[in-house]
Design an enzyme around this catalytic site. Structure first.
Site, short mmCIF file in Angstrom:
data_model
loop_
_atom_site.label_atom_id
_atom_site.label_comp_id
_atom_site.label_asym_id
_atom_site.label_seq_id
_atom_site.Cartn_x
_atom_site.Cartn_y
_atom_site.Cartn_z
N GLY A 56 -12.90 -3.96 1.01
CA GLY A 56 -14.18 -3.49 1.50
C GLY A 56 -14.59 -2.56 0.27
N ARG B 129 0.96 -1.28 -0.08
CA ARG B 129 -0.07 -0.03 -0.03
C ARG B 129 1.09 1.43 0.09
NH1 ARG B 129 -5.06 -1.82 3.92
NH2 ARG B 129 -6.56 -2.24 2.32
N GLY C 103 -6.32 -5.30 1.72
CA GLY C 103 -4.93 -5.25 2.10
C GLY C 103 -4.03 -6.51 2.55
N LYS D 72 -13.15 -9.52 8.15
CA LYS D 72 -14.12 -8.29 8.58
C LYS D 72 -15.64 -8.69 8.14
CE LYS D 72 -10.67 -4.62 7.71
NZ LYS D 72 -10.15 -3.69 7.19
N1 LIG Z 1 -11.27 -18.63 10.15
C1 LIG Z 1 -10.62 -17.41 10.30
N2 LIG Z 1 -10.70 -16.87 11.79
C2 LIG Z 1 -10.21 -15.95 11.88
N3 LIG Z 1 -9.47 -15.17 11.11
C3 LIG Z 1 -9.75 -15.36 9.98
C4 LIG Z 1 -9.88 -16.58 9.31
N4 LIG Z 1 -9.58 -16.54 8.15
C5 LIG Z 1 -9.02 -15.51 7.75
N5 LIG Z 1 -8.62 -14.71 8.93
C6 LIG Z 1 -7.97 -13.50 9.03
O1 LIG Z 1 -8.57 -12.61 8.02
C7 LIG Z 1 -7.57 -11.51 7.92
C8 LIG Z 1 -7.85 -10.75 6.76
O2 LIG Z 1 -9.32 -10.28 6.86
P1 LIG Z 1 -9.74 -8.66 5.90
O3 LIG Z 1 -9.11 -7.53 6.73
O4 LIG Z 1 -11.28 -9.11 5.89
O5 LIG Z 1 -9.16 -9.12 4.39
P2 LIG Z 1 -8.73 -7.87 3.28
O6 LIG Z 1 -7.82 -7.08 4.24
O7 LIG Z 1 -8.14 -8.51 2.46
O8 LIG Z 1 -9.88 -7.29 2.90
C9 LIG Z 1 -6.12 -11.99 8.05
O9 LIG Z 1 -5.60 -11.50 8.99
C10 LIG Z 1 -6.94 -13.48 8.48
O10 LIG Z 1 -5.64 -13.84 9.45
O1 LIG Z 2 -7.58 -2.50 5.32
C1 LIG Z 2 -8.66 -2.05 4.71
O2 LIG Z 2 -9.56 -2.38 4.15
P1 LIG Z 2 -9.72 -3.75 3.65
O3 LIG Z 2 -9.31 -4.63 4.74
O4 LIG Z 2 -11.00 -4.16 3.26
O5 LIG Z 2 -8.83 -4.08 2.48
C2 LIG Z 2 -8.54 -0.29 4.64
O6 LIG Z 2 -7.37 0.46 5.17
C3 LIG Z 2 -9.84 0.23 5.34
O7 LIG Z 2 -9.83 0.01 6.84
P2 LIG Z 2 -11.18 -0.07 7.64
O8 LIG Z 2 -11.80 -1.35 7.34
O9 LIG Z 2 -10.54 -0.28 9.35
O10 LIG Z 2 -11.85 0.95 7.35
#
Ligand SMILES: Nc1ncnc2c1ncn2[C@@H]1O[C@H](COP(=O)(O)OP(=O)(O)O)[C@@H](O)[C@H]1O
Ligand SMILES: O=C(OP(=O)(O)O)[C@H](O)COP(=O)(O)O
Length: 403
Positions: A384, A37, A360, A202
């Site tokens: 997101g 990033r 991310g 998330k």
């Molecule tokens: N079964 C699970 N239980 C808890 N955490 C998980 C599980 N599967 C994946 N994760 C966690 O999800 C996190 C990423 O989620 P998220 O922030 O939603 O993705 P992104 O940043 O790609 O949008 C990672 O740190 C990973 O360890």
């Molecule tokens: O990591 C982010 O989003 P992402 O996990 O959905 O890629 C962005 O930095 C937004 O962070 P936020 O979901 O805490 O508002």
């Protein structure tokens, strides 16, 4: 949307330019584990500095609670930005206070500063318009021009994303322009079969997008922490897995609607479980086992998709003409729970279709697990944000840059 090229053409020398970036990078013990990033915003900040601007970079990191918290300091990101630029980057230890004001005032043309985490101020994420507006006013006092380039945060109606651009001449940076250009292709003229893979942690944020995706995608593959709310909705016990209990009724409705609409909503058939969440720093081997998805023991949590699910998901991705993937399939940061994420990443590389990885952590997973990022169609810095864009929603941080 006016882009940074128009700003550069008009001349920006001597002006203080506020760049709202997304420097929300993964950290382990204060060390950045993936700097994607930060690299993504380099074209914008370099172009501004080369044109003689005083470049003030701001971002959030993590989810601190509206007050300073050293665990979420942007200092490591500021120093990495300096290394990547090969230039000095001044760091303000607050966001709008004395340090920020002095740091910005001390910049000469072509120099860089990074402000401390925007979310150390409650005004950044406040629901109340006036509270956000008041914080945006303080930020506006630090700059003459606003450049929005934090694509990963454009779905947030936050002060620095939404309220600040209304107070300054505003432009889209190169990252936002590129991201929107690619994602537009997935909304305007998507080639089918269109497969969306969703995972990550998330869950409450991302479950809502499934509502819209059911009308758009041909297949939805569910993994990561998201899967357990679906398994619960099917009536299975999920032990101590991540669960969004209040969303079980909504998810039950998604399952019914998917069937009616002929959308394949594919859930894990087996999962890797453990009694405890692994230590992501030590990465020591853990006790874990594979169980069928309807046999998760009450005292264990699902931390990855299992081997049968890996094969199933690879087969569901094989003939895809378009793939969008957000959210790791498991806790990929630990080697015992990285196989599901690896299998999905490999399946994307094995298709002939156009593949987009967003988020991310998803982007970080692809790189840290050793895949060549250039082999994917597009790696988006926003999870997101890209999901909400694909839903067809108006994103506050993009709407604020229009006009
Ligand atoms: N079964 C699970 N239980 C808890 N955490 C998980 C599980 N599967 C994946 N994760 C966690 O999800 C996190 C990423 O989620 P998220 O922030 O939603 O993705 P992104 O940043 O790609 O949008 C990672 O740190 C990973 O360890
Ligand atoms: O990591 C982010 O989003 P992402 O996990 O959905 O890629 C962005 O930095 C937004 O962070 P936020 O979901 O805490 O508002």
């Amino acid at each position: 949307m006016k882009t940074i090229d128009e700003l550069l053409a008009d001349g920006v020398s001597g002006k203080r330019v506020f760049v709202r970036a997304d420097l929300n990078v993964p950290l382990a013990d204060g060390t950045i584990t993936d700097d994607g990033r930060i690299r993504a915003v380099l074209p914008t900040v370099r172009a501004l500095a080369d044109a003689g601007a005083k470049v003030v970079v701001a971002s959030h990191l993590g989810r601190p609670k509206g007050a300073p918290d050293p665990a979420f300091s942007l200092a490591p990101a500021a120093s990495r930005l300096g290394e990547l630029l090969g230039a000095a980057v001044a760091f303000a230890t607050d966001t709008v206070g004395r340090s920020a004001q002095d740091t910005v005032a001390g910049l000469t043309d072509g120099q860089f500063a990074v402000l401390e985490n925007l979310r150390f101020n409650a005004g950044e994420t406040a629901k109340d318009d006036a509270e956000r507006g008041a914080f945006a006013e303080q930020l506006a006092a630090l700059a003459d021009v606003y450049v929005g380039d934090g694509f990963g945060a454009v779905h947030r109606r936050h002060a620095s994303v939404y309220d600040l651009p209304a107070r300054l001449p505003h432009y889209a940076g190169y990252l936002i322009a590129t991201e929107v250009g690619v994602l537009k292709k997935l909304t305007d003229d998507v080639k089918r079969p269109y497969v969306v893979a969703l995972g990550g942690a998330k869950v409450s944020d991302k479950l809502a997008v499934i509502d819209q995706l059911l009308g758009k995608a041909d297949r939805l593959l569910i993994g990561g922490g998201m899967a357990y709310t679906f398994l619960k909705a099917k009536g299975y016990e999920v032990g101590i897995s991540l669960l969004q209990e209040d969303q079980v009724p909504a998810v039950t409705e998604y399952l019914e609607r998917a069937e009616k609409q002929g959308v394949e909503l594919v859930l894990p058939v087996d999962v890797v479980v453990s009694r405890e969440f692994p230590d992501l720093k030590a990465k020591a081997p853990t006790e874990h086992s594979v169980v069928d998805a309807d046999k998760i023991p009450a005292d264990q949590e699902g931390l990855d998709i299992g081997p049968k699910t890996r094969e199933l998901y690879a087969s569901k991705l094989a003939d895809a003409a378009t793939v969008f993937w957000n959210g790791p399939m498991g806790v990929f940061e630990h080697p015992d729970y990285a196989e599901g994420t690896k299998a999905v990443a490999q399946a994307l590389l094995d298709t002939d279709g156009f593949t987009v990885v967003g988020g991310g952590d998803s982007a970080a997973a692809v790189r840290t697990l050793g895949f060549d990022e250039n082999a994917f169609g597009h790696i988006s810095t926003g999870g997101g944000a890209s999901l909400e864009y694909l839903e067809g929603k108006t994103l506050p941080g993009l709407a604020a840059l229009e006009d």
